[in-house]
Motif scaffolding. Structure first.
Motif, mmCIF file in Angstrom:
data_model
loop_
_atom_site.group_PDB
_atom_site.id
_atom_site.type_symbol
_atom_site.label_atom_id
_atom_site.label_comp_id
_atom_site.label_asym_id
_atom_site.label_seq_id
_atom_site.Cartn_x
_atom_site.Cartn_y
_atom_site.Cartn_z
ATOM 1 N N SER A 20 -0.673 -11.628 9.021
ATOM 2 C CA SER A 20 -1.899 -10.892 9.327
ATOM 3 C C SER A 20 -3.127 -11.604 8.756
ATOM 4 O O SER A 20 -4.179 -11.683 9.409
ATOM 5 C CB SER A 20 -1.818 -9.463 8.774
ATOM 6 N N GLN A 185 -0.967 -7.179 1.692
ATOM 7 C CA GLN A 185 -1.051 -6.998 3.139
ATOM 8 C C GLN A 185 0.299 -6.614 3.740
ATOM 9 O O GLN A 185 0.358 -5.936 4.772
ATOM 10 C CB GLN A 185 -1.560 -8.284 3.804
ATOM 11 N N PRO A 188 2.502 -2.255 3.658
ATOM 12 C CA PRO A 188 2.801 -1.225 4.671
ATOM 13 C C PRO A 188 4.153 -1.449 5.341
ATOM 14 O O PRO A 188 4.907 -0.497 5.571
ATOM 15 C CB PRO A 188 1.647 -1.378 5.674
ATOM 16 N N GLN A 324 -3.151 -1.987 9.244
ATOM 17 C CA GLN A 324 -2.601 -3.209 8.669
ATOM 18 C C GLN A 324 -3.254 -4.440 9.300
ATOM 19 O O GLN A 324 -3.566 -5.407 8.607
ATOM 20 C CB GLN A 324 -1.090 -3.251 8.884
ATOM 21 N N SER A 329 -5.224 -2.053 3.842
ATOM 22 C CA SER A 329 -3.832 -1.952 3.419
ATOM 23 C C SER A 329 -3.442 -0.580 2.871
ATOM 24 O O SER A 329 -2.325 -0.111 3.107
ATOM 25 C CB SER A 329 -3.512 -3.033 2.381
ATOM 26 N N ALA A 332 -2.903 1.873 5.584
ATOM 27 C CA ALA A 332 -1.675 1.485 6.275
ATOM 28 C C ALA A 332 -0.434 1.875 5.477
ATOM 29 O O ALA A 332 0.566 2.322 6.050
ATOM 30 C CB ALA A 332 -1.688 -0.025 6.533
#
Length: 390
Positions: A20, A185, A188, A324, A329, A332
């Motif tokens: 991501s 990150q 989630p 996300q 974060s 998420a």
């Protein structure tokens, strides 16, 4: 299933976390930094996978009881788990490389790598189980071998420079901030898969109160709905790189359009699936245990209850993946754990209050509560960040 969910949780954490961030950096034309996150994500995956294998082999016996095994299931679980634990580094690396390809928008390469291993697994299962007379251990060995093939194919794409991201020891970061950013990150995904493992343990513990038939029936329902929900997850994994890249490039119009299209398409698909599943529930359960009327009876009731809330799945999955992708974060994480996180206390409460009937209805009740939370959080964010008309 619980054990595989734990391994997947680690693989998705490193893959989704590094992927991501790399996707947004590619959208900002910062390729060298993206390479650092990709390489560091792979190195982290290898270290975590090896640690899981060592710990899993040492504590395998205790782990099988902890995951909710019954006395009759235990010896089979031990045989199968040996190969799954042994293959933890391979699986974690495969999931990580798969996600790195997907976040670049190279979905065809990602699918080819994983699908080849999946098809090979189906071919090898009967050969190892019956042909080599390995029993349930053969299923585990077939899975491990298939995962090795998947990893080899996925790794070859990076070695042959089919990837926009470079994975190399020279690019591995020495800064703790890089590792923390990847884990943050990826949290989630870790909670989404990790809580799924815990909820499966809770289901097994409560189901075994009503015998092996209840364990079998509810396990079948869980597996079938995982296949149905994989449609939504597939859509979500397709729209995540679109969101990440366009959010990094400040193209909010494309972000909104991706959300609209995905939610609309998946809600329609899930609604059709729910209607078909409701009427075909006895036949679907019988495919697994045709000669066990008690399994079919319990499974049919649980299956139909879940069909009522199946159309709500698109909002629950996409809300988590949306935040996300944008790097939000903590939102998420909350949405990732809410569905199965709510399930864990509910399964004990509803089983205590309503017995087997409560156990059969728990997932539907959990889904309804999780949908309400996800819709509220996502709707509020869109109104404040994208405007009230959205």
């Amino acid at each position: 299933f619980s054990l595989m969910a734990i391994i997947q949780a680690v693989g998705f954490t490193t893959g989704m976390g590094s992927g991501s961030i790399a996707s947004r950096l590619l959208g900002q034309d910062r390729k060298e930094e993206a390479d650092v996150y990709a390489s560091t994500g792979v190195a982290t995956a290898l270290a975590l996978g090896l640690s899981m294998a060592v710990l899993g082999l040492i504590f395998r016996e205790k782990l099988m009881w902890l995951l909710g095994s019954t006395a009759t299931i235990y010896p089979y679980a031990m045989d199968y788990a040996f190969y799954i634990v042994l293959g933890a580094p391979v699986m974690v690396l495969a999931f990580t490389l798969n996600n790195l390809l997907r976040w670049q928008g190279k979905a065809s390469l990602s699918v080819f790598g994983l699908a080849t291993g999946g098809v090979l697994n189906m071919i090898l299962d009967p050969i190892f189980i019956y042909g080599f007379h390995m029993g349930i251990a053969g299923a585990g060995a077939a899975t491990l071998l298939s995962q090795c093939v998947s990893l080899s194919i996925l790794a070859s794409f990076f070695l042959r420079r089919k990837s926009s991201l470079r994975v190399s020891p020279a690019c591995i970061s020495r800064s703790p901030r890089t590792y923390l950013a990847i884990l943050k990150q990826g949290m989630p995904s870790f909670f989404r898969q990790g809580v799924l493992s815990v909820s499966t343990m809770a289901l097994n513990y409560n189901a075994k109160l009503y015998g092996d038939a209840a364990v079998a029936a509810l396990s079948i329902v869980t597996k079938v709905f995982m296949v149905i929900q994989s449609i939504v997850i597939g859509f979500g994994q397709g729209f995540q790189p679109v969101l990440g890249y366009n959010y990094g490039a400040k193209r909010l119009d494309r972000v909104k359009e991706a959300v609209r299209f995905s939610l609309k398409s998946c809600t329609i698909i899930l609604t059709v699936g729910a209607v078909i599943g409701f009427f075909l529930a006895p036949w679907i359960i019988a495919l697994f245990r045709r000669d066990d009327p008690l399994v079919i009876e319990i499974g049919t009731r649980a299956f139909r209850y879940q069909c009522f809330t199946l159309p709500l799945g698109a909002v629950m999955v996409f809300s988590n993946m949306f935040f996300q992708s944008l790097g939000k974060s903590w939102r998420a994480v909350i949405l990732a754990i809410c569905r199965q996180g709510l399930y864990i206390p509910l399964v004990y409460l509803m089983t205590a209050c309503f017995g087997l009937a409560g156990l059969e209805r728990t997932q539907a009740v959990s889904d309804l509560l999780a949908f309400t939370l996800a819709a509220s959080v996502t709707g509020h964010y869109f109104k404040t960040e994208f405007g009230k008309e959205t």
